[in-house]
Each structure stands twice: as structure tokens, then as C-alpha cells.
Design a protein around this motif. Structure first.
Motif, mmCIF file in Angstrom:
data_model
loop_
_atom_site.group_PDB
_atom_site.id
_atom_site.type_symbol
_atom_site.label_atom_id
_atom_site.label_comp_id
_atom_site.label_asym_id
_atom_site.label_seq_id
_atom_site.Cartn_x
_atom_site.Cartn_y
_atom_site.Cartn_z
ATOM 1 N N LEU A 66 20.266 9.098 8.002
ATOM 2 C CA LEU A 66 20.662 10.398 8.862
ATOM 3 C C LEU A 66 19.434 10.888 9.384
ATOM 4 O O LEU A 66 19.169 11.372 10.516
ATOM 5 C CB LEU A 66 21.457 11.286 7.921
ATOM 6 C CG LEU A 66 21.900 12.687 8.612
ATOM 7 C CD1 LEU A 66 22.542 12.232 9.920
ATOM 8 C CD2 LEU A 66 22.456 13.550 7.949
ATOM 9 N N LYS A 67 18.274 10.913 8.289
ATOM 10 C CA LYS A 67 16.896 11.547 8.867
ATOM 11 C C LYS A 67 16.322 10.757 9.740
ATOM 12 O O LYS A 67 15.866 11.296 10.903
ATOM 13 C CB LYS A 67 16.004 11.510 7.652
ATOM 14 C CG LYS A 67 16.206 12.571 6.669
ATOM 15 C CD LYS A 67 15.159 12.417 5.665
ATOM 16 C CE LYS A 67 15.732 13.271 4.149
ATOM 17 N NZ LYS A 67 14.903 13.168 3.199
ATOM 18 N N TRP A 68 16.520 9.409 10.022
ATOM 19 C CA TRP A 68 15.895 8.480 11.015
ATOM 20 C C TRP A 68 16.804 8.704 12.303
ATOM 21 O O TRP A 68 16.249 8.927 13.425
ATOM 22 C CB TRP A 68 16.161 7.127 10.568
ATOM 23 C CG TRP A 68 15.403 6.682 9.421
ATOM 24 C CD1 TRP A 68 14.108 7.245 9.012
ATOM 25 C CD2 TRP A 68 15.647 5.636 8.411
ATOM 26 N NE1 TRP A 68 13.792 6.709 7.811
ATOM 27 C CE2 TRP A 68 14.611 5.973 7.415
ATOM 28 C CE3 TRP A 68 16.877 4.909 8.040
ATOM 29 C CZ2 TRP A 68 14.642 5.031 6.454
ATOM 30 C CZ3 TRP A 68 16.797 4.047 6.930
ATOM 31 C CH2 TRP A 68 15.878 4.072 6.199
ATOM 32 N N CYS A 69 18.234 8.993 12.030
ATOM 33 C CA CYS A 69 18.775 9.023 13.309
ATOM 34 C C CYS A 69 18.378 10.531 13.674
ATOM 35 O O CYS A 69 18.459 10.689 15.154
ATOM 36 C CB CYS A 69 20.493 9.266 12.977
ATOM 37 S SG CYS A 69 21.060 7.760 12.438
ATOM 38 N N GLN A 70 18.112 11.476 13.132
ATOM 39 C CA GLN A 70 17.717 13.004 13.350
ATOM 40 C C GLN A 70 16.327 12.690 14.082
ATOM 41 O O GLN A 70 16.059 13.336 15.273
ATOM 42 C CB GLN A 70 17.704 14.010 12.267
ATOM 43 C CG GLN A 70 19.088 14.358 11.864
ATOM 44 C CD GLN A 70 18.959 15.229 10.606
ATOM 45 O OE1 GLN A 70 18.088 15.023 9.899
ATOM 46 N NE2 GLN A 70 20.035 15.798 10.400
ATOM 47 N N ASN A 71 15.446 11.928 13.735
ATOM 48 C CA ASN A 71 14.040 11.829 14.028
ATOM 49 C C ASN A 71 14.278 10.981 15.507
ATOM 50 O O ASN A 71 13.473 11.228 16.758
ATOM 51 C CB ASN A 71 13.294 10.986 13.453
ATOM 52 C CG ASN A 71 12.842 11.625 12.239
ATOM 53 O OD1 ASN A 71 12.861 12.553 12.175
ATOM 54 N ND2 ASN A 71 12.344 10.852 11.111
ATOM 55 N N ALA A 72 15.149 10.019 15.682
ATOM 56 C CA ALA A 72 15.405 9.447 17.084
ATOM 57 C C ALA A 72 15.813 10.268 18.045
ATOM 58 O O ALA A 72 15.191 10.240 19.189
ATOM 59 C CB ALA A 72 16.376 8.170 16.811
ATOM 60 N N ASN A 73 16.878 11.000 17.869
ATOM 61 C CA ASN A 73 17.380 12.040 18.687
ATOM 62 C C ASN A 73 18.201 13.074 17.960
ATOM 63 O O ASN A 73 19.359 12.848 17.510
ATOM 64 C CB ASN A 73 18.277 11.427 19.943
ATOM 65 C CG ASN A 73 18.693 12.294 20.949
ATOM 66 O OD1 ASN A 73 19.025 13.248 20.863
ATOM 67 N ND2 ASN A 73 18.406 11.836 22.318
ATOM 68 N N ASN A 74 17.788 14.146 18.101
ATOM 69 C CA ASN A 74 18.275 15.188 17.008
ATOM 70 C C ASN A 74 19.725 15.592 17.690
ATOM 71 O O ASN A 74 20.773 15.705 17.001
ATOM 72 C CB ASN A 74 17.646 16.656 16.856
ATOM 73 C CG ASN A 74 18.103 17.277 15.694
ATOM 74 O OD1 ASN A 74 18.748 16.566 14.634
ATOM 75 N ND2 ASN A 74 17.901 18.627 15.923
ATOM 76 N N LEU A 107 22.019 13.803 18.980
ATOM 77 C CA LEU A 107 22.893 12.528 19.148
ATOM 78 C C LEU A 107 22.865 12.013 17.668
ATOM 79 O O LEU A 107 23.637 11.043 17.494
ATOM 80 C CB LEU A 107 22.487 11.451 20.149
ATOM 81 C CG LEU A 107 22.583 11.685 21.540
ATOM 82 C CD1 LEU A 107 22.105 10.827 22.389
ATOM 83 C CD2 LEU A 107 23.883 12.125 21.982
ATOM 84 N N SER A 108 22.041 12.473 16.957
ATOM 85 C CA SER A 108 21.884 12.094 15.360
ATOM 86 C C SER A 108 23.444 11.986 14.852
ATOM 87 O O SER A 108 23.681 10.719 13.914
ATOM 88 C CB SER A 108 21.285 12.894 14.511
ATOM 89 O OG SER A 108 21.870 14.241 14.452
ATOM 90 N N GLY A 109 24.527 12.533 14.889
ATOM 91 C CA GLY A 109 25.808 12.344 14.229
ATOM 92 C C GLY A 109 26.483 11.459 14.718
ATOM 93 O O GLY A 109 26.975 10.443 14.091
ATOM 94 N N ILE A 110 26.349 10.989 16.306
ATOM 95 C CA ILE A 110 26.778 9.992 16.816
ATOM 96 C C ILE A 110 26.282 8.641 16.251
ATOM 97 O O ILE A 110 26.721 7.653 16.179
ATOM 98 C CB ILE A 110 26.968 10.235 18.302
ATOM 99 C CG1 ILE A 110 27.869 11.406 18.781
ATOM 100 C CG2 ILE A 110 27.600 8.947 18.955
ATOM 101 C CD1 ILE A 110 27.885 11.759 20.121
ATOM 102 N N LEU A 111 24.884 8.850 16.513
ATOM 103 C CA LEU A 111 24.122 7.494 16.107
ATOM 104 C C LEU A 111 24.526 7.087 14.609
ATOM 105 O O LEU A 111 24.877 5.896 14.191
ATOM 106 C CB LEU A 111 22.650 7.804 16.055
ATOM 107 C CG LEU A 111 22.121 7.892 17.542
ATOM 108 C CD1 LEU A 111 20.621 8.535 17.378
ATOM 109 C CD2 LEU A 111 21.984 6.471 18.106
ATOM 110 N N PHE A 112 24.493 8.057 13.703
ATOM 111 C CA PHE A 112 24.767 7.929 12.135
ATOM 112 C C PHE A 112 26.119 7.525 12.079
ATOM 113 O O PHE A 112 26.511 6.391 11.354
ATOM 114 C CB PHE A 112 24.625 9.148 11.500
ATOM 115 C CG PHE A 112 24.947 9.012 10.177
ATOM 116 C CD1 PHE A 112 24.039 8.435 9.193
ATOM 117 C CD2 PHE A 112 26.004 9.550 9.363
ATOM 118 C CE1 PHE A 112 24.303 8.289 7.851
ATOM 119 C CE2 PHE A 112 26.329 9.445 8.144
ATOM 120 C CZ PHE A 112 25.470 8.889 7.357
#
Length: 127
Positions: A43-51, A53-58
Motif C-alpha cells: 500500500l505504501k508503494w502504491c501511495q508513492n506511485a500515485n497517492n 490512485l493508491s486504492g485502485i492500484l492496491f
């Protein structure tokens, strides 16, 4: 803003991240098996990539469901190609974490990629 295109992600992912397709598939499977603290790292990496969209990426990574299926049910404010770029960015952070991290004494690196870690953090080549 999630809609802003990041040209860093626009090239062919092999040119940017140097992750083989085989290793990428192994990591995607590992995302679906992650639990507890490993999921928090993801989840942290997803937030780093794009905060934004982090939920959708995760969700995409832990379920294995892709952009096309998700976008039919939920509005995603970026194009498929950009989404895939952010997803690869997350996988790149995960790849580095697995290869260089000492979170599990190298057990994940050995299981996924056949890389054994010595006590002092040095690695040996893939078997």
C-alpha cells in the motif's frame, strides 16, 4: 493530480525498470499472497506511485483484476497506459525491496527468484 501524465512512465517498461516478464509474473502472484505487514508495504508503494490512485492500484495488485475490468465499474481518471505505468512503478519498488531488503532474511528473494542471501546481506547469482 492523478490526471497529470508522468513522462517517466511513458517508455517501454523494460527500458526503465529492467524487470523480466517472468519476474514480473512472479511478483504479481506474490502480491495476491501478501498478508499483514507485506500488504502495508505494498500500500505504501502504491501511495508513492500515485497517492490519488493508491486504492485502485492496491486493489488491482492484491486481486489480480486489471484496469479494463475495474474501469467498467469505477471511474479511473487516467488512461490504461498510464495506469499500467504506475502499476509497474509499484512493482519496481517491490522488486528492489525483495532483492535488497532484509525484511525476511532473503526468504522471499530465494523463493521467487532463486537468489540466496548471505548473513551480511550480500547476494549470490540466480541459480
Amino acid at each position: 493530480m492523478a490526471g497529470v501524465r508522468d513522462k517517466y512512465l511513458r517508455g517501454a517498461h523494460k527500458d526503465i525498470y529492467f524487470i523480466s516478464e517472468e519476474d514480473e509474473k512472479k511478483m504479481l502472484n506474490e502480491c495476491q499472497r501478501m498478508r499483514g505487514n507485506d500488504q502495508l508495504e505494498l500500500l505504501k508503494w502504491c501511495q508513492n506511485a500515485n497517492n490519488d490512485l493508491s486504492g485502485i492500484l492496491f486493489f488491482s495488485l492484491i486481486t489480480g483484476i486489471g484496469y479494463d475490468y475495474i474501469s467498467k465499474r469505477y471511474w479511473i481518471p487516467i488512461a490504461r497506459k498510464d495506469f499500467q505505468g504506475y502499476r509497474r512503478k509499484v512493482l519496481d519498488e517491490m522488486y528492489r525491496w525483495i532483492l535488497w531488503g532484509e525484511h525476511d532474511d532473503g526468504k522471499m528473494a530465494e523463493r521467487l527468484f532463486g537468489i540466496k542471501r548471505h548473513k551480511h546481506g550480500n547476494t549470490t547469482e540466480k541459480e
